[in-house]
Scaffold this motif. Structure first.
Motif, mmCIF file in Angstrom:
data_model
loop_
_atom_site.group_PDB
_atom_site.id
_atom_site.type_symbol
_atom_site.label_atom_id
_atom_site.label_comp_id
_atom_site.label_asym_id
_atom_site.label_seq_id
_atom_site.Cartn_x
_atom_site.Cartn_y
_atom_site.Cartn_z
ATOM 1 N N SER A 50 2.216 -2.296 -2.474
ATOM 2 C CA SER A 50 2.071 -2.581 -1.131
ATOM 3 C C SER A 50 1.111 -3.108 -1.134
ATOM 4 C CB SER A 50 1.650 -0.627 -0.484
ATOM 5 O OG SER A 50 2.366 0.596 -0.673
ATOM 6 N N ARG A 81 8.274 -0.407 1.604
ATOM 7 C CA ARG A 81 8.353 0.748 2.548
ATOM 8 C C ARG A 81 8.349 1.754 0.890
ATOM 9 N NH1 ARG A 81 10.108 5.959 3.323
ATOM 10 N NH2 ARG A 81 12.220 5.368 3.964
ATOM 11 N N HIS A 87 3.374 7.708 3.952
ATOM 12 C CA HIS A 87 3.035 6.547 5.457
ATOM 13 C C HIS A 87 3.908 5.911 5.237
ATOM 14 C CE1 HIS A 87 0.229 5.172 2.476
ATOM 15 N NE2 HIS A 87 -0.316 4.752 2.965
ATOM 16 N N HIS A 88 4.098 5.182 6.307
ATOM 17 C CA HIS A 88 4.468 3.497 6.529
ATOM 18 C C HIS A 88 3.225 2.643 6.405
ATOM 19 C CE1 HIS A 88 8.270 5.063 7.314
ATOM 20 N NE2 HIS A 88 7.705 4.671 8.081
ATOM 21 N N ASP A 92 4.579 -5.419 7.240
ATOM 22 C CA ASP A 92 4.869 -6.175 6.904
ATOM 23 C C ASP A 92 4.269 -8.218 6.811
ATOM 24 O OD1 ASP A 92 6.613 -4.745 5.853
ATOM 25 O OD2 ASP A 92 8.668 -5.314 5.913
ATOM 26 N N ASP A 124 15.360 2.634 7.040
ATOM 27 C CA ASP A 124 15.798 3.286 6.553
ATOM 28 C C ASP A 124 15.684 4.473 4.538
ATOM 29 O OD1 ASP A 124 15.472 3.848 9.476
ATOM 30 O OD2 ASP A 124 17.684 4.438 9.409
ATOM 31 N N PRO A 126 13.734 3.871 1.259
ATOM 32 C CA PRO A 126 12.935 3.225 0.142
ATOM 33 C C PRO A 126 12.584 1.901 -0.421
ATOM 34 C CG PRO A 126 13.336 5.426 0.214
ATOM 35 C CD PRO A 126 14.093 4.674 0.794
#
Length: 260
Positions: A50, A81, A87-88, A92, A124, A126
């Motif tokens: 991330s 994601r 959590h988001h 980006d 929506d 991942p």
């Protein structure tokens, strides 16, 4: 007009260009192809995450591992994601800008926006590593493709989506403090990790032997995205120097009012 823009950009530092470019929330939305140099390389290491925010462990460890394995190309893959996080993440374009700033002094590194671009078309869904690795194998069909994970990720590998398709390409970073007993500690903790994997009842003896060959020693770097976010959330502490956070990234965070 093209010559004019080349002159203007040449007068900007690379760091300032990255900040200015990403303040407009712009990054590539077209299909992401790896560079020709990466596709033609004999060996490549990919590193996903991330990077929220990117810290010194993210930038130093992959390069040290690559150097120890005599690999010239390190490719960072920021996730849109993570399937393992509820959590988001931070937007980006901010995470991309911070990653590019942190890698400013690492010319052998490339940031591949594949998962970010896919996330825009499939908001929506991942970021599944199985999908990313399939694209890696398509684009880099010669040479050796590897990706870095930590010991916690190795322990949870059997929970990853379609892990059977890619787990053998993983390199496991076993992070240890450097000292006179480092080699002994590495052998001991490697054995413990293999024993833990064996107890899961998922891996065959051949699988466990393969895991054992994929463990590499890495230095222990005191840096954590969670701790950095917690520090940045403190109004009294956020402007002070933060352990593990590149000063260039720190300045960007403050200028964009992130992690408050």
């Amino acid at each position: 007009m093209r010559w004019y823009y080349r002159i203007v950009l040449s007068r900007l530092s690379r760091q300032q260009y990255i900040v200015n470019n990403h303040q407009t929330n712009q990054f590539s939305t077209s299909k992401q192809e790896l560079t020709i140099q990466t596709r033609n390389a004999s060996d490549r290491i990919f590193f996903g995450g991330s990077f929220d925010p990117v810290h010194l462990g993210h930038t130093q460890l992959p390069n040290r591992i690559a150097s120890s394995l005599d690999i010239q190309h390190v490719i960072y893959v920021p996730a849109a994601r993570s399937p393992f996080k509820s959590h988001h993440p931070t937007a980006d374009h901010h995470r991309l800008a911070m990653l590019q700033l942190a890698l400013h002094d690492h010319p052998n590194c490339e940031v591949w926006q594949h998962e970010l671009v896919r996330g825009k078309s499939e908001p929506d869904s991942p970021s599944y590593w199985a999908d990313t690795w399939s694209e890696v194998q398509r684009q880099c069909d010669t040479g050796t493709n590897m990706f870095l994970i930590g010991t916690d990720q190795a322990r949870s590998m059997h929970k990853w989506y379609r892990y059977e398709a890619f787990w053998k390409d993983a390199i496991v970073m076993l992070r240890l403090e450097t000292g006179p007993n480092t080699r002994t500690d590495f052998l001991t903790q490697s054995k413990v990790l293999i024993e833990e994997l064996a107890k899961q009842g998922v891996w065959s003896p051949d699988d466990l032997n393969h895991w054992e060959t994929r463990i590499v020693q890495a230095p222990l770097i005191d840096a954590s995205s969670t701790k950095i976010r917690d520090t940045l959330a403190n109004p009294q502490a956020r402007k002070n120097s933060i352990q593990g956070l590149d000063p260039r990234v720190h300045r960007y965070i403050l200028s964009q009012n992130l992690y408050q």
